[in-house]
Every structure is written in structure tokens, then in C-alpha cells.
Design a protein around this motif. Structure first.
Motif, PDB file in Angstrom:
ATOM      1  N   SER A  51      39.266  44.742  24.271  1.00  0.00           N
ATOM      2  CA  SER A  51      39.314  43.986  25.526  1.00  0.00           C
ATOM      3  C   SER A  51      38.097  43.068  25.580  1.00  0.00           C
ATOM      4  N   VAL A  52      38.337  41.762  25.626  1.00  0.00           N
ATOM      5  CA  VAL A  52      37.270  40.760  25.550  1.00  0.00           C
ATOM      6  C   VAL A  52      37.205  39.983  26.865  1.00  0.00           C
ATOM      7  N   LEU A  75      38.687  52.413  22.163  1.00  0.00           N
ATOM      8  CA  LEU A  75      38.571  51.204  22.987  1.00  0.00           C
ATOM      9  C   LEU A  75      37.276  50.480  22.652  1.00  0.00           C
ATOM     10  N   LEU A  76      37.380  49.171  22.403  1.00  0.00           N
ATOM     11  CA  LEU A  76      36.215  48.306  22.239  1.00  0.00           C
ATOM     12  C   LEU A  76      36.185  47.318  23.391  1.00  0.00           C
ATOM     13  N   VAL A  77      35.076  47.321  24.143  1.00  0.00           N
ATOM     14  CA  VAL A  77      34.866  46.381  25.238  1.00  0.00           C
ATOM     15  C   VAL A  77      33.845  45.351  24.774  1.00  0.00           C
ATOM     16  N   VAL A  78      34.232  44.068  24.811  1.00  0.00           N
ATOM     17  CA  VAL A  78      33.357  42.976  24.392  1.00  0.00           C
ATOM     18  C   VAL A  78      33.120  42.063  25.588  1.00  0.00           C
ATOM     19  N   HIS A  79      31.861  41.774  25.888  1.00  0.00           N
ATOM     20  CA  HIS A  79      31.565  40.900  27.020  1.00  0.00           C
ATOM     21  C   HIS A  79      30.371  40.018  26.676  1.00  0.00           C
ATOM     22  N   GLY A  80      30.424  38.778  27.169  1.00  0.00           N
ATOM     23  CA  GLY A  80      29.368  37.821  26.885  1.00  0.00           C
ATOM     24  C   GLY A  80      28.282  37.830  27.951  1.00  0.00           C
ATOM     25  N   GLU A  99      27.499  40.529  23.928  1.00  0.00           N
ATOM     26  CA  GLU A  99      27.164  39.453  22.991  1.00  0.00           C
ATOM     27  C   GLU A  99      26.218  38.455  23.677  1.00  0.00           C
ATOM     28  N   PRO A 100      24.989  38.280  23.168  1.00  0.00           N
ATOM     29  CA  PRO A 100      23.955  37.510  23.886  1.00  0.00           C
ATOM     30  C   PRO A 100      24.331  36.062  24.203  1.00  0.00           C
ATOM     31  N   ALA A 101      24.915  35.338  23.273  1.00  0.00           N
ATOM     32  CA  ALA A 101      25.176  33.908  23.485  1.00  0.00           C
ATOM     33  C   ALA A 101      26.646  33.614  23.769  1.00  0.00           C
ATOM     34  N   ALA A 109      35.061  32.267  21.796  1.00  0.00           N
ATOM     35  CA  ALA A 109      35.069  33.224  20.692  1.00  0.00           C
ATOM     36  C   ALA A 109      34.877  32.521  19.349  1.00  0.00           C
ATOM     37  N   THR A 110      33.905  32.962  18.587  1.00  0.00           N
ATOM     38  CA  THR A 110      33.628  32.386  17.275  1.00  0.00           C
ATOM     39  C   THR A 110      34.411  33.131  16.198  1.00  0.00           C
ATOM     40  N   PRO A 111      34.627  32.497  15.041  1.00  0.00           N
ATOM     41  CA  PRO A 111      35.280  33.212  13.940  1.00  0.00           C
ATOM     42  C   PRO A 111      34.541  34.488  13.553  1.00  0.00           C
ATOM     43  N   ASP A 112      33.202  34.456  13.617  1.00  0.00           N
ATOM     44  CA  ASP A 112      32.426  35.654  13.285  1.00  0.00           C
ATOM     45  C   ASP A 112      32.749  36.799  14.240  1.00  0.00           C
ATOM     46  N   LEU A 113      32.822  36.508  15.552  1.00  0.00           N
ATOM     47  CA  LEU A 113      33.140  37.550  16.520  1.00  0.00           C
ATOM     48  C   LEU A 113      34.533  38.124  16.271  1.00  0.00           C
TER      49      LEU A 113
END
Length: 266
Positions: A125-126, A188-193, A220-222, A230-234
Motif C-alpha cells: 500500500s503506497v 503487508l508493506l506500507v510505503v509513505h513519502g 521514503e525521505p524524498a 514513484a521512481t523505478p528504484d522504489l
């Protein structure tokens, strides 16, 4: 970029869902769930699908009221049925592991689907809201105007092709943080900027804290908000996390059993 095979799915409440499938030889399939007013056919979503496609199959869908799908958007409520139709399509294609991957509104929807329906192997979940009716940022006040006012709904339909149901929720569906504890044992993975202009990082923390193990939180700091930021790396990192997470869990003991009233055409 590989052109996905077109799919037409039907939900249990009879809504036609436009989707695309990018095949993969392995056992993992990612269900790609977009944010409010987006579409799987937009360049940002196509880039994400291409990155996920290096790790597994991808079924990307347009939620009801969006893009070429039928119906009207309920902004996170009935869309769990749209995800369920995509999960069924993945199982029919022989994928043994299904990973829900959602952004913003889609992030809230995949949390709710996994909690309420189950039948998936991991959830990512992003940039998702943890709770409803958040209005503390300028972008979210604009979103509420678009949803709640007739002029706003017309503007969004003309500008983005998104058709929003004119009636509000009745009853109000359970918010993501209220059901996140039911996702386990699926990881579950929670991703937030940290730079998210829509939802501050407290939403990511609230969602993570409401969930049960196995769970993980990435701040994610930046990173800004959802698909566009969302970057390809992320995307590669979260896809690698998902494939590792599902490989560490036991394989399903029985094939997916499709609900008897689940109409499909794909």
C-alpha cells in the motif's frame, strides 16, 4: 514497453472493468491498483507496470467510473469488488501468488480488499490514507470538493473522465486503519513519502500500527505522492520485497475457488 493483453472483467455487482495483463513465466502476479482519477493506461501507470513486470505478471485495472471501465466511482467502497475480479483473473491464469499493489486511493482499496476478502499472498500500500474525510491539506480539500459538490464532479468528469457516484456513502465503509489488522497472515508493506502533499506520514504510521505482523513500514525521505512520484528504484524495491515475502510463506493448499456469482469475460 510490452503491450498488455486487454481484459474485460465483470464484478459480482455487474460492473464492467477494463484491465490489461502482462504475462510472466513465474508464479507471482501483481494486481496494480491506481489512485483517484487515474487509469492503468496512463504513462505513469504503464511505467510502474513495466517495472513490476520484471518480477512477475501484472494485471492492471481501471476502477469503476475511471477510464474505460463502467459504473461510477465510490471512492474506495465498492472498488474492493473490482480488485476481487482482478484477483480471480490472476488465479484463472495459473498464478499461485497474488500481490496487491495500490497507490493512494488504490492503496486504501487493496488494504480493505485483503482484510475483507482475503485470498491474496501479500499487500503493498503506497501513499494511502489511513482514515476517511481527511481535509488538512490543500490538495485534499480540492479532492473533497470534487467528490462532494455537483460542480466538482462535473469538473472531474470533463477534465479526467472520472464519473463519481452522486450519492455519498451509506453506510460509511470501514476505514483502512479499522480493518488493517485482519490482513495477516498475508504480509503487508506500507510505503509513505515524507514529502507527500496529500497525506502526511502520520497516515502511514497509523496504517502500520493498526496492522498485525508480518508487516513493514517504509518512510521514503524524498518521495511525494503515489504514481507520479514513484521512481523505478522504489518500484523495483517494493516488487523485490513482495516476491521475497511470498516465497517465505507456505504455498496455497488448494487452488482459488471463484465465487459462484462471479461473472467474467476475459
Amino acid at each position: 514497453m510490452v503491450n498488455p493483453e486487454p481484459l474485460t472483467l465483470y464484478t459480482t455487482d455487474g460492473v464492467r472493468i477494463d484491465a490489461g495483463h502482462t504475462p510472466f513465466g513465474g508464479e507471482v502476479c501483481f494486481i496494480l491498483a491506481h489512485g483517484f482519477t487515474c487509469s492503468w493506461r496512463l504513462p505513469a501507470l504503464r511505467r510502474i507496470a513495466a517495472a513490476l513486470g520484471r518480477h512477475g505478471g501484472v494485471i492492471a485495472l481501471d476502477f469503476r467510473g475511471h477510464g474505460r471501465s463502467g459504473g461510477h466511482s465510490t471512492v474506495g467502497d465498492r472498488e474492493v469488488l473490482d480488485v476481487d475480479a482482478a484477483v480471480a483473473a490472476a488465479r484463472r491464469r495459473g498464478y499461485e501468488r497474488v500481490v496487491l499493489t495500490g497507490f493512494s486511493m488504490g492503496g486504501a482499496i487493496v488494504v480493505r480488499h485483503a482484510a475483507l476478502y482475503g485470498g491474496v499472498d501479500a499487500v503493498v500500500s503506497v501513499s494511502a490514507p489511513a482514515r476517511w474525510y481527511y481535509r488538512e491539506t490543500v490538495p485534499m480539500r480540492r479532492v473533497h470538493w470534487a467528490i462532494e459538490r455537483r460542480a466538482g464532479r462535473m469538473a472531474v468528469r470533463l477534465a479526467r473522465g472520472t464519473r463519481i457516484a452522486p450519492k455519498g456513502w451509506d453506510p460509511v465503509p470501514e476505514a483502512p486503519h479499522e480493518v488493517a489488522g485482519r490482513i495477516a497472515p498475508a504480509p503487508l508493506l506500507v510505503v509513505h513519502g515524507a514529502a507527500d502533499p496529500f497525506f502526511p506520514v502520520e497516515h502511514g504510521h497509523q496504517l502500520y500500527e493498526a496492522a498485525s505482523d508480518p508487516r513493514e513500514l517504509w518512510i521514503e525521505p524524498a518521495f511525494g505522492h503515489a504514481e507520479v512520484a514513484a521512481t523505478p528504484d522504489l518500484i523495483n524495491r517494493l516488487a523485490a520485497w513482495a516476491t521475497k515475502a511470498v516465497s517465505a510463506t507456505p504455498a496455497p493448499s488448494a487452488p482459488y475457488a471463484e465465487p459462484s456469482d462471479h461473472r467474467t469475460r476475459d
